[in-house]
Design an enzyme around this catalytic site. Structure first.
Site, short mmCIF file in Angstrom:
data_model
loop_
_atom_site.label_atom_id
_atom_site.label_comp_id
_atom_site.label_asym_id
_atom_site.label_seq_id
_atom_site.Cartn_x
_atom_site.Cartn_y
_atom_site.Cartn_z
N ARG A 1 0.50 -1.33 -0.09
CA ARG A 1 0.20 0.09 -0.13
C ARG A 1 0.84 1.39 0.15
O ARG A 1 0.14 2.38 -0.24
CB ARG A 1 -0.91 -0.03 1.42
CG ARG A 1 -2.02 -1.00 1.28
CD ARG A 1 -2.88 -1.04 2.39
NE ARG A 1 -3.61 0.21 2.40
CZ ARG A 1 -4.44 0.67 3.37
NH1 ARG A 1 -4.98 -0.21 4.49
NH2 ARG A 1 -5.24 1.78 3.28
N ASP B 1 -4.25 -1.12 -3.06
CA ASP B 1 -5.13 -0.90 -1.81
C ASP B 1 -6.21 -2.23 -2.02
O ASP B 1 -6.84 -2.12 -3.13
CB ASP B 1 -5.90 0.29 -1.94
CG ASP B 1 -6.83 0.55 -0.67
OD1 ASP B 1 -7.20 -0.49 -0.39
OD2 ASP B 1 -6.84 1.58 -0.34
N GLU C 1 13.50 -20.21 21.76
CA GLU C 1 14.18 -19.02 21.42
C GLU C 1 14.51 -17.97 22.48
O GLU C 1 13.72 -18.13 23.69
CB GLU C 1 12.76 -18.16 20.71
CG GLU C 1 12.10 -19.09 19.42
CD GLU C 1 11.09 -18.00 18.96
OE1 GLU C 1 11.18 -17.02 17.91
OE2 GLU C 1 10.00 -18.32 19.22
N LYS D 1 9.20 -18.79 24.44
CA LYS D 1 10.03 -17.43 24.15
C LYS D 1 10.87 -17.29 25.30
O LYS D 1 10.76 -17.59 26.65
CB LYS D 1 9.08 -16.28 23.69
CG LYS D 1 8.58 -16.67 22.24
CD LYS D 1 7.82 -15.42 21.82
CE LYS D 1 7.31 -15.75 20.55
NZ LYS D 1 8.52 -15.69 19.51
N ASP E 1 1.02 -20.70 17.73
CA ASP E 1 1.92 -20.21 16.96
C ASP E 1 3.10 -21.26 16.61
O ASP E 1 3.63 -21.20 15.55
CB ASP E 1 2.61 -19.15 17.84
CG ASP E 1 3.77 -18.23 16.72
OD1 ASP E 1 3.25 -17.82 15.64
OD2 ASP E 1 4.43 -17.79 17.18
N HIS F 1 4.72 -25.95 13.26
CA HIS F 1 6.07 -26.49 13.31
C HIS F 1 6.27 -27.76 14.02
O HIS F 1 6.84 -28.87 13.48
CB HIS F 1 7.11 -25.41 13.84
CG HIS F 1 6.92 -24.01 12.92
ND1 HIS F 1 6.77 -24.07 11.80
CD2 HIS F 1 7.30 -22.87 13.40
CE1 HIS F 1 6.65 -22.68 11.36
NE2 HIS F 1 7.00 -22.10 12.45
#
Length: 487
Positions: A49, A92, A214, A338, A233, A238
């Site tokens: 955009r 757009d 992570e 995390k 997630d 995964h």
């Protein structure tokens, strides 16, 4: 399989100014170009955009992409010819006339059309419908990034809508872990050698661990992550994909459906977790303030975009069982999080100890023989066994055999996104997730999601540690421990 230069193509990148495009997709396409793997006539059309002309977009690419090119650095001659491939179209999504403009811009461009949707999943269906409205869905391939939905219902809704526009063989649901070199080598080790296959079963395997850890927190993705969490997630895609690769039966060939059929059988054989037992086999955590490599980091609940009373998990550990003859009774331990102590992704296959040892107790301890497949940060495969220590007496010590790809092979390694993008252009589907695989994964995950939604907050853990103590206690019940806890 040797990669040959692709046939002619037009690669349309939606989200062309986004973080994923800058860090992964365009660097991967550059590496393929530099290595001579892209047809000379192939074109890249970035779509976004931003109020830019082509020159402005190329300045943006120069500024943001070069830093993410492989360690070998940028070859300026190759870079110059690479950016010559790139066009830019301001678009757009709410304006039908902008898709007419995109169609017109592509009219004289050659070859197979690939549409890569490096956008949020809420835009997948509107983009696909808009492409169909100008007949750009014909003789084309569409690449969908994760996450594909929030649960089984929303995933099915997206798949149903996209499936009305693109046939299943046109849809490439990407999971970049499947493109990593060690995952490919896991297939080679299992199905290209007679050594491992007789051992790859419950009679000889004690347990298997799969970890994706992570050091980073949620960074600038707080709004997204707080509505997602680690189970959606990382686990639903995964980790379950890696599990299916590890546990699958030998396919009759490496064509796309043969491989994906075997993965699907694993996902359908996952033992459904009884909601009453979830607290025993599933640990969820959320990081609090801590220290990582000497630097203080904040708690998850104080990250930008995160609700202060958030119950979203940033850590998950699971005990998983597969109900089939090969794996019955073998626990698979999955873990992701995390702000953990290190950045590592690995698969650990712990073989059973010998039934009797005349050489002392070392040969009887769990994990004396194990295979460790490291996916990141360095990609290696290491086989551990016992050998006699030099000197007097029969004293055993752990030794290992290494397959370090960067030392053994002179050719440079191919990054996961590079391999997967070339597969899309070539029309190879084996390393992409089929719809029925995705549905099976969501069906298995949903009872855990539902139970956690109705229960209390995750267990706290300090940033810079390996997660809640309950994750270690879960393995201790099976007389084992996470790999790093042995050292």
């Amino acid at each position: 399989m040797e990669f040959q230069p692709t046939s002619s193509f037009t690669f349309v990148l939606f989200g062309g100014t986004g973080d994923l495009s800058m860090r992964k997709i365009l660097p991967a396409l550059y590496e393929a170009h530099r290595a001579g793997m892209l047809a000379a006539s192939g074109k890249i059309v970035a779509v976004a955009r931003h109020e830019e002309d082509r020159d402005g977009y190329l300045r943006w690419v120069n500024e943001h992409v070069k830093a993410h090119v492989a360690k070998s650095g940028v070859d300026e001659n190759a870079w110059s010819s690479f950016v010559d491939r790139i066009e830019y179209v301001k678009l757009d999504l709410g304006k039908a006339e902008d898709f007419v403009k995109l169609r017109d811009a592509m009219q004289d461009l050659p070859g197979t059309r690939v549409f890569y949707l490096a956008t949020g999943p809420s835009l997948f269906v509107p983009i696909c419908r808009a492409l169909a409205s100008v007949d750009l869905n014909e003789n084309a391939r569409i690449v969908l990034e994760k996450p594909l939905g929030y649960d089984l219902r929303s995933s099915n809704a997206i798949n149903d809508a996209v499936g009305e526009i693109f046939a299943e063989e046109q849809i490439y649901r990407i999971d970049h872990y499947l493109g990593k070199e060690p995952v490919q080598n896991l297939l080679a080790l299992r199905f290209g050698n007679a050594l491992f296959e007789p051992l790859w079963r419950r009679e000889w395997v004690e347990s298997i661990q799969i970890t994706i850890a992570e050091e980073l927190g949620v960074e600038a993705r707080g709004d997204f992550y707080d509505n997602t969490g680690a189970l959606r997630d990382m686990v639903q895609n995964h980790l379950l994909q890696l599990l299916s690769i590890v546990a699958m039966e030998p396919p009759h060939s490496m064509d796309s459906d043969s491989v994906r059929d075997e993965k699907l059988r694993v996902l359908r054989a996952l033992k459904q977790i009884d909601p009453r037992d979830i607290s025993k086999v599933a640990v969820r955590g959320q990081y609090h303030a801590g220290v990582i490599r000497g630097t203080s980091v904040p708690a998850y609940a104080t990250e930008p975009g995160v609700k202060t009373d958030s119950a979203t998990e940033t850590f998950v550990a699971l005990k998983v069982e597969i109900e089939n003859w090969r794996w019955a009774g073998v626990p698979f331990f999955l873990r992701t999080g995390k702000r953990l102590a290190d950045r590592v992704a690995e698969i650990v296959v712990n073989f059973r100890a010998v039934p009797h040892s005349a050489l002392g107790s070392s040969a009887l301890r769990p994990g004396a023989n194990r295979l460790v497949i490291r996916l990141q940060p360095n990609e290696t495969i290491r086989l551990y066994c016992l050998a006699k220590k030099p000197g007097e007496g029969m004293n055993l010590s752990s030794v290992h055999l290494d397959l370090a790809f960067d030392q053994f092979f002179k050719e440079g390694q191919m990054e996961a996104y590079q391999r997967l993008l070339l597969d899309v252009i070539h029309g190879r589907l084996a390393l992409f997730v089929r719809r029925d695989e995705q549905e099976a994964a969501w069906k298995w995950v949903e009872p855990i999601l539902n139970e956690w939604a109705a229960s209390g907050k995750p267990k706290p853990y300090a940033a810079g540690t390996w997660g809640p103590a309950a994750a270690s206690a879960m393995l201790a019940q099976h007389d084992t421990c996470w790999l790093e806890e042995e050292n």
